[in-house]
Design an enzyme around this catalytic site. Structure first.
Site, mmCIF file in Angstrom:
data_model
loop_
_atom_site.group_PDB
_atom_site.id
_atom_site.type_symbol
_atom_site.label_atom_id
_atom_site.label_comp_id
_atom_site.label_asym_id
_atom_site.label_seq_id
_atom_site.Cartn_x
_atom_site.Cartn_y
_atom_site.Cartn_z
ATOM 1 N N ARG A 84 0.800 -1.215 0.000
ATOM 2 C CA ARG A 84 0.000 0.000 0.000
ATOM 3 C C ARG A 84 0.839 1.275 0.000
ATOM 4 O O ARG A 84 0.311 2.364 -0.202
ATOM 5 C CB ARG A 84 -0.917 0.025 1.229
ATOM 6 C CG ARG A 84 -1.934 -1.102 1.287
ATOM 7 C CD ARG A 84 -2.650 -1.120 2.627
ATOM 8 N NE ARG A 84 -3.670 -2.156 2.688
ATOM 9 C CZ ARG A 84 -4.954 -1.968 2.416
ATOM 10 N NH1 ARG A 84 -5.378 -0.760 2.067
ATOM 11 N NH2 ARG A 84 -5.819 -2.960 2.503
ATOM 12 N N CYS A 158 -7.347 4.678 -24.496
ATOM 13 C CA CYS A 158 -7.972 3.810 -25.497
ATOM 14 C C CYS A 158 -8.515 4.643 -26.651
ATOM 15 O O CYS A 158 -8.411 4.247 -27.820
ATOM 16 C CB CYS A 158 -9.079 2.971 -24.861
ATOM 17 S SG CYS A 158 -10.339 3.938 -23.983
ATOM 18 N N THR A 159 -9.068 5.817 -26.340
ATOM 19 C CA THR A 159 -9.647 6.660 -27.386
ATOM 20 C C THR A 159 -8.568 7.271 -28.270
ATOM 21 O O THR A 159 -8.724 7.350 -29.498
ATOM 22 C CB THR A 159 -10.526 7.755 -26.762
ATOM 23 O OG1 THR A 159 -11.551 7.141 -25.972
ATOM 24 C CG2 THR A 159 -11.177 8.610 -27.832
ATOM 25 N N HIS A 185 -18.777 6.376 -25.970
ATOM 26 C CA HIS A 185 -17.905 5.510 -25.177
ATOM 27 C C HIS A 185 -18.701 4.697 -24.167
ATOM 28 O O HIS A 185 -19.605 5.209 -23.508
ATOM 29 C CB HIS A 185 -16.878 6.391 -24.452
ATOM 30 C CG HIS A 185 -15.675 5.669 -23.933
ATOM 31 N ND1 HIS A 185 -15.738 4.758 -22.904
ATOM 32 C CD2 HIS A 185 -14.370 5.731 -24.305
ATOM 33 C CE1 HIS A 185 -14.528 4.297 -22.661
ATOM 34 N NE2 HIS A 185 -13.677 4.870 -23.501
ATOM 35 N N THR A 188 -17.533 3.407 -17.663
ATOM 36 C CA THR A 188 -16.361 2.874 -16.971
ATOM 37 C C THR A 188 -16.578 2.964 -15.464
ATOM 38 O O THR A 188 -17.564 3.534 -14.990
ATOM 39 C CB THR A 188 -15.079 3.651 -17.333
ATOM 40 O OG1 THR A 188 -15.159 4.975 -16.785
ATOM 41 C CG2 THR A 188 -14.884 3.723 -18.841
#
Length: 339
Positions: A84, A158-159, A185, A188
């Site tokens: 962490r 991604c775009t 899109h 998400t």
């Protein structure tokens, strides 16, 4: 040389990256081994979510646990970490990790991502747009700029991976004066299942019930991979109620007028030539579900090309999870060759 990879963040992108790697290993196109994954979720949950996926289906091999710190996938073993304290505290050096795939979404600036290098990794690939990175790479567009000296690398979004091949073909063949884009899109995890607080009041609304206008940095990011287009493109996103499968609509003013047939011919030639494996060309009247699990970055829909005078509109589909994850595997392979 087999590239040894550590994954930081075994969520949607981390798991999709691992599945894409398995698929490429079966095809013999990736000499990459994931040796460790760091995630604060318990190991039994991580193993379950890797085995069972609502979009990709069941992973066709056994997935289980060995002891309290190892996930077993078929014959492969992944050291399961739950650190962490941040990247610098991870045992990448002890594990012999060459490349880290940083997919938590938390360490996207160079100062934070550098912790992976301090921990013993040789390279870091950020699975998102980044800040102060050494280089942003969109495969098929500017991967020739990677020379091995860059250590903190962004795989863009991604775009951007869908948009950049469109812009490249149009600019190379006809010249782009300026343009606007919209990505329709899939939702998400950054959106809410039900209405609830969010810093973006549109994303605050129920993702499965609404078309949600929101921002995208994809158009502006084109300037990072195609400097000649810096400041010439802009746009926004419309998030829609599907889990994956997105589409980019790009409208540009061209320097040289072109017909629909000429534009389509240019994309067909690119898909069969210099952008093969990155850009796909479709004549068929497809819809979003037809491109789910397609590994291409950009799936050109020739039936949607439109032209008025010197203005052209082109449309390209993309599986925003699977296509992007395959480019992550490809980028790891590219970076690994420089080690």
């Amino acid at each position: 040389m087999t590239v040894r990879v550590g994954i930081n963040g075994f969520g949607r992108i981390g798991r999709n990256f691992y599945r894409a790697l398995l698929a490429q290993q079966e095809q013999g196109t990736a000499d990459v081994e994931v040796v460790a994954a760091n995630d604060i979720t318990d190991n039994s949950t991580l193993a379950h979510l890797l085995k069972f996926d609502s979009i990709l289906g069941r992973l066709p091999c056994d997935v289980g646990l060995e002891g309290d710190d190892t996930i077993v996938v078929g014959r492969a073993k992944i050291k399961a970490l739950a650190v962490r304290e941040g990247p610098a505290a991870l045992p990448w050096g002890d594990l012999g990790v060459d490349v880290v795939v940083e997919s938590t979404g938390l360490f996207t600036n160079a100062a934070k991502a550098k912790g992976h290098l301090d921990a013993g990794a040789k390279k870091v690939i950020i699975s998102a747009p980044a800040t102060d990175e050494d280089i942003t790479i969109v495969l098929g567009v500017n991967d020739d700029k990677y020379d091995g000296s860059q250590n903190i690398i962004s795989n863009a979004s991604c775009t951007t991976n869908c948009l950049a091949p469109l812009a490249k073909v149009l600019d190379d063949e006809f010249g782009i004066v300026k343009g606007l884009m919209t990505t329709i899109h899939a939702y998400t995890q950054d959106q809410n299942l039900q209405d609830g607080p969010h810093k973006d009041l549109r994303r605050a609304r129920a993702a499965a019930l609404n078309i949600v206008p929101t921002s995208t940095g994809a158009a502006k990011a084109i300037g990072l991979v195609m400097p000649q287009l810096k400041g010439k493109l802009d746009g926004y996103a419309l998030r829609v109620p599907i889990p994956t499968g997105s589409v980019t609509d790009l409208t540009v003013d061209l320097s040289t007028r072109a017909s629909v047939d000429e534009i389509n011919a240019a994309f067909k030639a690119a898909a069969e030539g210099r952008l093969k494996g990155i850009l796909k060309y479709y004549d068929a009247p497809i819809v979003s579900s037809d491109i789910v699990t397609d590994p291409h970055s950009s799936i050109f829909d020739s039936g949607l090309t439109k032209v008025i005078d010197d203005q052209a509109k082109v449309v390209s589909w993309y599986d925003n999870e699977w296509g992007y994850s395959n480019r992550l595997v490809d980028l790891v392979t590219l970076v690994g060759k420089s080690l």
